[in-house]
Design a protein around this motif. Structure first.
Motif, PDB file in Angstrom:
ATOM      1  N   VAL A  17       1.228  -1.312   0.079  1.00 46.23           N
ATOM      2  CA  VAL A  17      -0.139   0.313  -0.355  1.00 46.23           C
ATOM      3  C   VAL A  17       0.920   1.362   0.544  1.00 46.23           C
ATOM      4  O   VAL A  17       0.861   2.293  -0.803  1.00 46.23           O
ATOM      5  CB  VAL A  17      -1.270  -0.028   1.005  1.00 46.23           C
ATOM      6  CG1 VAL A  17      -1.637   1.346   1.088  1.00 46.23           C
ATOM      7  CG2 VAL A  17      -1.738  -1.226   0.790  1.00 46.23           C
ATOM      8  N   ILE A  18       2.013   1.333   1.125  1.00 47.80           N
ATOM      9  CA  ILE A  18       2.858   2.468   0.773  1.00 47.80           C
ATOM     10  C   ILE A  18       3.602   2.665  -0.846  1.00 47.80           C
ATOM     11  O   ILE A  18       3.785   3.997  -1.074  1.00 47.80           O
ATOM     12  CB  ILE A  18       4.070   2.411   1.694  1.00 47.80           C
ATOM     13  CG1 ILE A  18       2.767   2.759   3.185  1.00 47.80           C
ATOM     14  CG2 ILE A  18       4.964   3.093   1.675  1.00 47.80           C
ATOM     15  CD1 ILE A  18       4.069   2.212   4.938  1.00 47.80           C
ATOM     16  N   ALA A  19       4.036   1.296  -0.911  1.00 52.79           N
ATOM     17  CA  ALA A  19       4.493   1.526  -2.432  1.00 52.79           C
ATOM     18  C   ALA A  19       3.814   1.851  -3.789  1.00 52.79           C
ATOM     19  O   ALA A  19       4.149   2.995  -3.963  1.00 52.79           O
ATOM     20  CB  ALA A  19       5.215   0.336  -2.909  1.00 52.79           C
ATOM     21  N   TRP A  20       2.336   1.623  -3.374  1.00 51.72           N
ATOM     22  CA  TRP A  20       1.391   1.983  -4.433  1.00 51.72           C
ATOM     23  C   TRP A  20       1.064   3.538  -4.258  1.00 51.72           C
ATOM     24  O   TRP A  20       1.143   3.786  -5.515  1.00 51.72           O
ATOM     25  CB  TRP A  20      -0.233   0.778  -4.230  1.00 51.72           C
ATOM     26  CG  TRP A  20      -1.432   1.678  -4.973  1.00 51.72           C
ATOM     27  CD1 TRP A  20      -1.332   1.867  -6.588  1.00 51.72           C
ATOM     28  CD2 TRP A  20      -2.278   2.725  -4.674  1.00 51.72           C
ATOM     29  NE1 TRP A  20      -1.944   2.339  -6.596  1.00 51.72           N
ATOM     30  CE2 TRP A  20      -2.734   2.846  -5.835  1.00 51.72           C
ATOM     31  CE3 TRP A  20      -2.188   3.182  -3.564  1.00 51.72           C
ATOM     32  CZ2 TRP A  20      -4.085   3.685  -5.762  1.00 51.72           C
ATOM     33  CZ3 TRP A  20      -3.074   4.055  -3.518  1.00 51.72           C
ATOM     34  CH2 TRP A  20      -3.935   4.290  -4.798  1.00 51.72           C
ATOM     35  N   TYR A  21       1.478   3.884  -3.042  1.00 47.61           N
ATOM     36  CA  TYR A  21       0.715   5.820  -3.307  1.00 47.61           C
ATOM     37  C   TYR A  21       2.337   6.378  -3.084  1.00 47.61           C
ATOM     38  O   TYR A  21       2.144   7.345  -3.516  1.00 47.61           O
ATOM     39  CB  TYR A  21       0.582   5.948  -1.372  1.00 47.61           C
ATOM     40  CG  TYR A  21       0.968   7.018  -1.208  1.00 47.61           C
ATOM     41  CD1 TYR A  21      -0.668   7.465  -1.253  1.00 47.61           C
ATOM     42  CD2 TYR A  21       1.244   7.924  -0.017  1.00 47.61           C
ATOM     43  CE1 TYR A  21      -0.989   9.182  -1.133  1.00 47.61           C
ATOM     44  CE2 TYR A  21       1.408   9.192   0.050  1.00 47.61           C
ATOM     45  CZ  TYR A  21       0.084   9.754  -0.125  1.00 47.61           C
ATOM     46  OH  TYR A  21      -0.266  11.502   0.087  1.00 47.61           O
ATOM     47  N   THR A  25       2.016   9.062  -6.464  1.00 43.96           N
ATOM     48  CA  THR A  25       2.627  10.656  -5.362  1.00 43.96           C
ATOM     49  C   THR A  25       3.521  10.964  -6.692  1.00 43.96           C
ATOM     50  O   THR A  25       3.541  11.953  -7.593  1.00 43.96           O
ATOM     51  CB  THR A  25       2.752  10.733  -4.584  1.00 43.96           C
ATOM     52  OG1 THR A  25       1.563  10.256  -3.999  1.00 43.96           O
ATOM     53  CG2 THR A  25       2.795  12.017  -4.106  1.00 43.96           C
ATOM     54  N   ALA A  26       4.145   9.986  -6.673  1.00 47.99           N
ATOM     55  CA  ALA A  26       4.955  10.387  -7.796  1.00 47.99           C
ATOM     56  C   ALA A  26       4.969  10.510  -9.694  1.00 47.99           C
ATOM     57  O   ALA A  26       5.087  11.716 -10.155  1.00 47.99           O
ATOM     58  CB  ALA A  26       6.505   9.550  -8.134  1.00 47.99           C
ATOM     59  N   LEU A 160      10.486  12.807  -4.141  1.00 49.90           N
ATOM     60  CA  LEU A 160       9.773  12.649  -5.115  1.00 49.90           C
ATOM     61  C   LEU A 160       9.708  13.490  -5.801  1.00 49.90           C
ATOM     62  O   LEU A 160       9.927  12.842  -7.289  1.00 49.90           O
ATOM     63  CB  LEU A 160       8.500  12.186  -4.850  1.00 49.90           C
ATOM     64  CG  LEU A 160       7.975  10.745  -3.194  1.00 49.90           C
ATOM     65  CD1 LEU A 160       6.165  10.264  -3.706  1.00 49.90           C
ATOM     66  CD2 LEU A 160       8.610   9.649  -4.765  1.00 49.90           C
ATOM     67  N   ALA A 161      10.340  14.211  -5.848  1.00 46.03           N
ATOM     68  CA  ALA A 161      10.694  15.863  -7.030  1.00 46.03           C
ATOM     69  C   ALA A 161      11.976  15.671  -7.164  1.00 46.03           C
ATOM     70  O   ALA A 161      12.380  16.460  -8.883  1.00 46.03           O
ATOM     71  CB  ALA A 161      10.448  17.015  -6.349  1.00 46.03           C
TER      72      ALA A 161
END
Length: 183
Positions: A17-21, A25-26, A160-161
């Motif tokens: 779930v964290i990886a998907w989020y 988001t990225a 992520l940026a």
């Protein structure tokens, strides 16, 4: 054993779930940056069109020599300004806006509207000025959206940026003279 297996599956589920989020988001941030690049390209195109319309008016022979020279120099400065938006580009665009204000007095606009060529040139210039205003607003809205998303904790914590610089709004006077509107 089954209790340990349950904990392993629970931890794996949380990690998925964290990886998907983070992936979602990225991808969203990437789409916003692509949109930002598009709005900046559109703004550049509209600025060039406004400067070209100003050059067309300056070279039309419908203005007096001094006014034509002022307008042509400001338009050339806009066309020759660096493509990256910053102090020099915004200064050149402010100069063009100021030159348009000087050149397009109510009396001059009335004289230009009296001829077919003048009406045509004014219509193109009015359209170009309106499109610059819209393009700048769209770009600044895109910058605001990117900044809002980049303030989120997940983007800051997981970088992520990447190394993409934080975008900034484009600020210059893009108001066309009030009496330029062609009916």
């Amino acid at each position: 054993m089954s209790e340990v297996l349950s904990w392993v599956f629970a931890v794996l589920f949380v990690l998925v779930v964290i990886a998907w989020y983070l992936s979602y988001t990225a991808a969203r941030l990437d789409r916003l940056h692509v949109r930002l690049s598009g709005t900046l390209a559109a703004l550049d195109a509209r600025l060039v069109r406004r400067a070209e319309a100003a050059v067309e008016l300056a070279n039309s022979g419908l203005l007096d020599g001094a006014t034509s020279l002022i307008l042509a120099n400001a338009a050339a400065g806009s066309l020759e300004a660096p493509s990256e938006h910053g102090g020099a580009r915004e200064l050149a665009e402010n100069d063009l806006t100021e030159a348009l204000d000087v050149a397009l007095t109510p009396e001059t606009v009335a004289d230009l509207k009296a001829t077919a060529l003048g009406t045509d040139v004014l219509a193109r210039l009015s359209s170009a000025c309106t499109r610059v205003q819209l393009a700048r607003r769209f770009h600044n809205d895109a910058v605001t959206d990117v900044r809002r998303v980049r303030r989120k904790w997940a983007i800051r914590v997981f970088h992520l940026a990447g190394h993409t610089p934080l975008p900034r709004t484009v600020e210059f006077n893009d108001e066309a003279p009030e009496h330029l509107v062609v009916a």
